[in-house]
Design an enzyme around this catalytic site. Structure first.
Site, PDB file in Angstrom:
ATOM      1  N   HIS A 119      35.881  40.996  38.620  1.00 16.53           N
ATOM      2  CA  HIS A 119      35.353  41.308  39.944  1.00 16.53           C
ATOM      3  C   HIS A 119      34.715  42.697  39.963  1.00 16.53           C
ATOM      4  O   HIS A 119      35.043  43.569  39.154  1.00 16.53           O
ATOM      5  CB  HIS A 119      36.450  41.223  40.996  1.00 16.53           C
ATOM      6  CG  HIS A 119      37.541  42.225  40.808  1.00 16.53           C
ATOM      7  ND1 HIS A 119      37.414  43.555  41.168  1.00 16.53           N
ATOM      8  CD2 HIS A 119      38.776  42.094  40.272  1.00 16.53           C
ATOM      9  CE1 HIS A 119      38.520  44.198  40.875  1.00 16.53           C
ATOM     10  NE2 HIS A 119      39.365  43.329  40.318  1.00 16.53           N
ATOM     11  N   GLU A 150      45.405  38.438  39.126  1.00 22.06           N
ATOM     12  CA  GLU A 150      45.679  39.656  38.377  1.00 22.06           C
ATOM     13  C   GLU A 150      47.170  39.768  38.053  1.00 22.06           C
ATOM     14  O   GLU A 150      48.014  39.186  38.745  1.00 22.06           O
ATOM     15  CB  GLU A 150      45.218  40.885  39.176  1.00 22.06           C
ATOM     16  CG  GLU A 150      45.401  42.214  38.461  1.00 22.06           C
ATOM     17  CD  GLU A 150      44.676  42.351  37.125  1.00 22.06           C
ATOM     18  OE1 GLU A 150      44.942  41.541  36.199  1.00 22.06           O
ATOM     19  OE2 GLU A 150      43.868  43.286  36.983  1.00 22.06           O
TER      20      GLU A 150
END
Length: 191
Positions: free
Chosen positions: A12, A87
């Site tokens: 990202h 994550e």
């Protein structure tokens, strides 16, 4: 040669919390203007690649989804999410500024933050558990895939796919606004 299909892996773009030096983990923060520009750069890179026959899988976390919407808008009308792409869990350190952590200053900041902090986070997932999660994810892939994920998870997936394993996470490279291509166990950074 590794048993995994061809992969394009995107992290990202920069978030507000990245810019502040704040640990995110399972929490979320929106992309900054720079983060949106990084996702647009990824869109330019991906626009040169024929993705016919590729699956496109995204972390369900907002910052990855926001990046995917920008970077892959020309390729998909619907984004499929996979919770294995989230994550690494940061336990008690999620949401904290690195400067607030009681770890001193003996850590090295890199393009994906200070990697040793992700391993040391109290009640965090840790690299061994992340390696198990990412290995299981890669084992279930049956087609070439584009993955939109996060800094540490991206590193682990690429370390496994290049046969380095968890010990390769420090040297595999990272950063935002780029795309990593992994095919037959060989990684290339596309900028």
């Amino acid at each position: 040669m590794t048993p995994y299909p061809e992969l394009y892996i995107l992290r990202h773009g920069e978030t507000v919390w990245n810019a502040e030096g704040r640990m995110q983990g399972a929490l979320n923060s929106p992309l900054t203007d720079l983060g949106k520009a990084q996702a647009a750069r990824q869109a330019a890179i991906m626009g040169t690649i024929d993705l016919q026959g590729f699956d496109i899988l995204c972390s369900p976390q907002g910052r990855a989804f926001e990046t995917a919407a920008i970077a892959l808008a020309r390729h998909v009308t619907y984004l499929h999410t996979d919770p294995d792409l989230v994550e690494i869990g940061l336990g008690d350190w999620a949401g904290k500024l690195r400067s607030e952590l009681s770890v001193g200053t003996n850590y090295v900041e890199g393009p994906d933050g200070a990697l040793e902090l992700y391993e040391r986070a109290p009640k965090g997932e840790g690299f061994k558990a992340l390696e198990v999660r990412c290995s299981g994810f890669l084992a279930k892939l049956t087609r070439p895939s584009v993955l939109i994920t996060h800094g540490i998870t991206s590193r682990m997936i690429r370390a496994i796919a290049t046969a380095e394993g968890a010990q390769g996470i420090h040297d595999i490279g990272g950063g935002q606004g780029v795309v990593y291509h992994v095919k037959d166990g060989v990684q290339k950074r596309l900028e």
